[in-house]
Motif scaffolding. Structure first.
Motif, mmCIF file in Angstrom:
data_model
loop_
_atom_site.group_PDB
_atom_site.id
_atom_site.type_symbol
_atom_site.label_atom_id
_atom_site.label_comp_id
_atom_site.label_asym_id
_atom_site.label_seq_id
_atom_site.Cartn_x
_atom_site.Cartn_y
_atom_site.Cartn_z
ATOM 1 N N ILE A 4 0.869 -1.173 0.000
ATOM 2 C CA ILE A 4 0.000 0.000 0.000
ATOM 3 C C ILE A 4 0.908 1.225 0.000
ATOM 4 O O ILE A 4 1.724 1.406 0.907
ATOM 5 N N LEU A 5 0.783 2.009 -1.047
ATOM 6 C CA LEU A 5 1.695 3.151 -1.189
ATOM 7 C C LEU A 5 1.157 4.378 -0.449
ATOM 8 O O LEU A 5 -0.042 4.471 -0.156
ATOM 9 N N GLN A 6 2.059 5.305 -0.171
ATOM 10 C CA GLN A 6 1.649 6.582 0.420
ATOM 11 C C GLN A 6 0.648 7.228 -0.528
ATOM 12 O O GLN A 6 0.801 7.120 -1.750
ATOM 13 N N ALA A 7 -0.356 7.919 0.047
ATOM 14 C CA ALA A 7 -1.361 8.575 -0.798
ATOM 15 C C ALA A 7 -0.669 9.518 -1.778
ATOM 16 O O ALA A 7 0.328 10.161 -1.431
ATOM 17 N N ASP A 35 -5.044 1.638 -9.000
ATOM 18 C CA ASP A 35 -5.208 3.001 -8.493
ATOM 19 C C ASP A 35 -6.649 3.203 -8.062
ATOM 20 O O ASP A 35 -7.567 2.809 -8.771
ATOM 21 N N GLU A 36 -6.822 3.811 -6.932
ATOM 22 C CA GLU A 36 -8.162 4.143 -6.442
ATOM 23 C C GLU A 36 -8.241 5.652 -6.356
ATOM 24 O O GLU A 36 -7.626 6.265 -5.486
ATOM 25 N N LYS A 37 -8.976 6.250 -7.306
ATOM 26 C CA LYS A 37 -9.043 7.718 -7.324
ATOM 27 C C LYS A 37 -10.208 8.190 -6.480
ATOM 28 O O LYS A 37 -11.364 7.996 -6.834
ATOM 29 N N THR A 42 -5.414 10.013 -4.464
ATOM 30 C CA THR A 42 -5.354 8.744 -5.180
ATOM 31 C C THR A 42 -4.551 7.760 -4.343
ATOM 32 O O THR A 42 -3.452 8.075 -3.884
ATOM 33 N N LEU A 43 -5.133 6.578 -4.140
ATOM 34 C CA LEU A 43 -4.435 5.540 -3.390
ATOM 35 C C LEU A 43 -3.969 4.471 -4.366
ATOM 36 O O LEU A 43 -4.749 4.011 -5.203
ATOM 37 N N VAL A 66 6.342 3.216 0.064
ATOM 38 C CA VAL A 66 5.478 2.141 0.581
ATOM 39 C C VAL A 66 5.033 2.507 1.994
ATOM 40 O O VAL A 66 5.865 2.683 2.888
ATOM 41 N N GLU A 67 3.714 2.637 2.167
ATOM 42 C CA GLU A 67 3.234 2.984 3.511
ATOM 43 C C GLU A 67 3.201 1.749 4.401
ATOM 44 O O GLU A 67 3.667 1.758 5.516
ATOM 45 N N ARG A 68 2.644 0.654 3.842
ATOM 46 C CA ARG A 68 2.661 -0.584 4.619
ATOM 47 C C ARG A 68 2.445 -1.795 3.711
ATOM 48 O O ARG A 68 2.064 -1.652 2.542
#
Ligand code: PEP
Ligand code: MN
Length: 375
Positions: A4-7, A35-37, A42-43, A66-68
């Motif tokens: 899960i990437l940083q926003a 991608d989730e806009k 966007t995540l 990478v957030e987690r």
């Protein structure tokens, strides 16, 4: 494994490039970017498939973008929960939230028949503060000689009338990918007065080519009904087909199972599975009391079975109710006998509030019980 990437991670940034380079050099591991806009950000999530047991989560987390890292231990790769409470369990569309934590009602016509009936329906919904409705233009029918919906010819007036009365989202079944194109064209023609939630009916739950093509649809959320003769797991995998192609804005619909054990209802009510779907996946859950019960029979107190099962689904946490209404049921071209009448709309919505409040009270009760037993 999911990264899960940083926003708002930029795809052009050095860190993202380093990460993708690193991933492309891994043996026997494929990566897929989703991608989730959202309205604000966007995540991006990267799904790693293959021999991921050998990967180190710490190493992946050392990339600054990478957030987690979430290790996937169960099925339903994209839509599953995977013991991670932080991933979203809602869909935002046209200013309406469809989440595991709230409730929307989609009362409306099983099938569009005349502009007059559409207008009576949407006007009544506006009077009752509703922003969503259901309407069928493409109806899959058991008998090939039955009315199968007006198709694309009714879309312009249906969309315009819905918009005129403040409806934001229409749930509309499609049975072929060309219908999605027709919906796009009618929306364009009418100036996008309303949003559409595509509905995949129970007869098409495992129509994999339809699922794949709608999975590639970038705009519309999808209500996927459970197949009436297959297991829950098979239907949840059908939802995952949509998500694996890119469209993860999926609401899962329970609508009863085909078995004589359900007699005298049209189908055996399966709303006990509302909490199960919440537990296994991140999808909001819809219940359809009309197509599961299929009659207007009532108990001696005068409460219709349709009302009873709606309350049962809501008291277990259902997030959406899809229900047939009709201004002149005797003239309805599809499913008149199960339709609720216009003068029952206010009563139905009030009964829903009673059940929803009971659900919210149950949540509070569980929280205080669990806090006390943990202390
Ligand atoms: C409908 O909602 O109009 C419908 C046909 O439902 P199902 O696919 O659940 O039978
Ligand atoms: Mn129907």
């Amino acid at each position: 494994m999911i990264l899960i990437l940083q926003a708002d991670t930029a795809k052009t940034g050095d860190d993202y490039r380093h990460l993708m380079e690193y991933l492309s050099n891994l043996n026997n591991i494929q990566s897929r970017v989703h991608d989730e806009k959202g309205t604000l950000q966007t995540l991006t999530e990267i799904y790693l498939v293959g021999d991921t047991a050998t990967l180190s989560a710490e190493e992946m987390e050392s990339f600054t973008c990478v957030e987690r890292v979430v290790r996937i231990s169960e099925e339903y790769r994209v839509l599953g929960r995977h013991h991670d409470a932080k991933r979203p369990t809602h869909v935002d569309y046209k200013g309406v939230r469809f989440g595991q934590d709230n409730l929307n009602v989609f009362a409306g016509l099983c099938a569009v028949d005349t502009p007059e009936h559409v207008e009576i329906m949407v006007r009544a919904l506006q009077e009752h503060g509703q922003q969503c409705t259901r309407m069928g233009a493409y109806k899959p029918r058991t008998n090939p000689y039955s009315f199968q919906g007006h198709g694309k010819s009714c879309l312009p007036y249906a969309f315009e009338l819905a918009g005129k009365y403040g409806i934001k989202v229409i749930a509309m079944e499609v049975t072929h990918e060309t219908h999605v194109q027709e919906i796009h064209e009618a929306l364009k023609l009418t100036g996008h007065p309303v949003g559409i939630m595509l509905q995949i009916g129970t007869r098409n739950t495992q129509n994999f080519e339809l699922l794949k093509s709608i999975g590639r649809e970038p705009e519309f959320p999808v209500l996927l009904k459970r197949g009436f003769g297959i297991t829950l797991e098979e239907s949840l995998n059908a939802a995952e087909y949509l998500a694996s192609e890119g469209n993860r804005r999926v609401i899962f619909g329970l609508r009863g199972m085909k078995t004589n054990m359900g007699d005298p209802h049209r189908n055996f009510i399966d709303f006990a599975h509302v909490p199960v779907v919440h537990r296994l996946t991140r999808m909001p859950v819809c219940i359809d009391p009309s197509h599961s019960v299929g009659t207007r029979e009532a108990t001696k107190e005068g409460i219709m079975d349709v009302f009873h099962v709606t309350a049962q689904g809501i008291i277990a946490g259902a997030n959406m109710v899809l229900v047939d209404f009709h201004p002149a049921p005797a003239k309805a071209l599809v499913d008149g006998p199960q339709a609720l009448h216009m003068d029952e709309l206010g009563y139905f919505l009030e009964d829903i509030q009673v059940a929803r409040q009971a659900y919210e009270q149950r949540i509070k009760l569980a929280a205080s019980h669990n806090a006390a037993s943990a202390a």
